[in-house]
Design an enzyme around this catalytic site. Structure first.
Site, PDB file in Angstrom:
ATOM      1  N   ALA A 160       0.836  -1.194   0.000  1.00 59.19           N
ATOM      2  CA  ALA A 160       0.000   0.000   0.000  1.00 59.19           C
ATOM      3  C   ALA A 160       0.875   1.249   0.000  1.00 59.19           C
ATOM      4  CB  ALA A 160      -0.907   0.003   1.227  1.00 59.19           C
ATOM      5  N   GLY A 191       1.118  -5.579   1.143  1.00 60.93           N
ATOM      6  CA  GLY A 191      -0.084  -5.742   0.340  1.00 60.93           C
ATOM      7  C   GLY A 191       0.175  -6.402  -1.000  1.00 60.93           C
ATOM      8  N   GLU A 214      -0.017  -9.978  -0.247  1.00 57.45           N
ATOM      9  CA  GLU A 214      -1.429 -10.293  -0.023  1.00 57.45           C
ATOM     10  C   GLU A 214      -2.181 -10.356  -1.351  1.00 57.45           C
ATOM     11  OE1 GLU A 214      -2.135  -8.311   4.369  1.00 57.45           O
ATOM     12  OE2 GLU A 214      -1.744  -6.991   2.662  1.00 57.45           O
ATOM     13  N   GLU A 229       5.204  -4.747   7.413  1.00 57.27           N
ATOM     14  CA  GLU A 229       4.317  -3.728   7.989  1.00 57.27           C
ATOM     15  C   GLU A 229       4.772  -3.222   9.351  1.00 57.27           C
ATOM     16  OE1 GLU A 229       1.650  -5.964   5.083  1.00 57.27           O
ATOM     17  OE2 GLU A 229       3.299  -6.432   6.441  1.00 57.27           O
TER      18      GLU A 229
END
Length: 255
Positions: free
Chosen positions: A64, A110, A113, A133
């Site tokens: 992100a 992300g 993911e 993260e």
């Protein structure tokens, strides 16, 4: 300007993440574009499979875009950024068409993911996987501790999320997370996807639903989709709809 492109040229479509200047990091607009493309693909019967790939050589996806969420309040971060991203990735994961992530470079946060939301993955030998993260004060929010936990052993996931260790392509292959490691992941993924054309698309769809129900990927919806498909093929369903439209009592045959 779109940074997530949908290319449909034949039965194998491509979703291309195209934000290389920011290592293909996701913004809100990109999430919206991905969701819209998933909706388009779901309705396109000409598409048999989907390759998810990205532009540039430095990263498959770095996760992100920090600038997109850094100023959000705790409420907006949880309610919008995390939940909306989770919803979009779930939409990709539950696409009725088989999907392959083409990981040509590093997939972090992300980005990992995103690859995990695909059915299988092909990866370049020099690429790595990571969940960094915690290094910026947050935790995985787009299924990194949930869907990924079904695909990697718990100690390995903890190595990544707690200790910041990267997972190499070689180790990811040995763990079963990857279908193949290839010097040309796009060509390899395309060859795998071409195998879809040798069998029934409806059989692929139903098999995917069955597997997802078995592993808990939206099991309730998958079970009801299978039941709906079964009942939808019956004479009773046709008779029931006709009787309703004609305002009469249905005459069910049990067929």
């Amino acid at each position: 300007m779109s940074a997530v492109h949908l290319q449909v040229d034949g039965p194998i479509a491509r979703i291309v993440i195209d934000n290389p200047a920011k290592l293909n990091a996701f913004t809100v607009e990109m999430l919206n574009q991905l969701e819209a493309h998933c909706a388009t693909l779901e309705r396109d019967l000409s598409v048999r499979g989907v390759l998810l790939c990205s532009a540039g050589e430095r990263a498959f996806c770095a996760g992100a875009d920090i600038k997109a969420w850094a100023a959000l309040s705790p409420t907006d971060f949880a309610r919008h950024w995390v939940r909306e991203g989770h919803r979009v990735f779930d939409r990709l994961a539950r696409l009725s068409k088989p999907t392959i992530a083409v990981i040509q470079a590093h997939a972090f946060g992300g980005g990992l993911e995103l690859a995990t939301a695909c059915d299988i993955r092909v990866m370049a030998p020099g690429a790595t996987l990571a969940l960094p993260e915690a290094q910026v004060g947050i935790v995985p929010g787009w299924s990194g501790t949930q869907r990924l936990a079904r695909l990697l052993p718990e100690p390995v996931l903890k190595e990544m999320a707690l200790f910041g260790r990267r997972l190499s392509a070689e180790r990811a292959l040995a763990l079963g997370f990857l279908a193949e490691v290839s010097d040309d992941p796009m060509a390899t993924a395309q060859a795998i996807a071409d195998g879809l054309l040798k069998a029934s698309p409806r059989a692929h769809e139903v098999a995917k639903y069955q597997i997802h129900a078995g592993v808990g990927e939206d099991a309730a919806a998958m079970i009801e989709a299978l039941g709906g498909g079964m009942i939808g093929a019956t004479d009773d369903k046709t008779e029931g709809a006709a009787a309703f439209a004609e305002k009469r009592k249905p005459d069910f045959s049990g067929r």
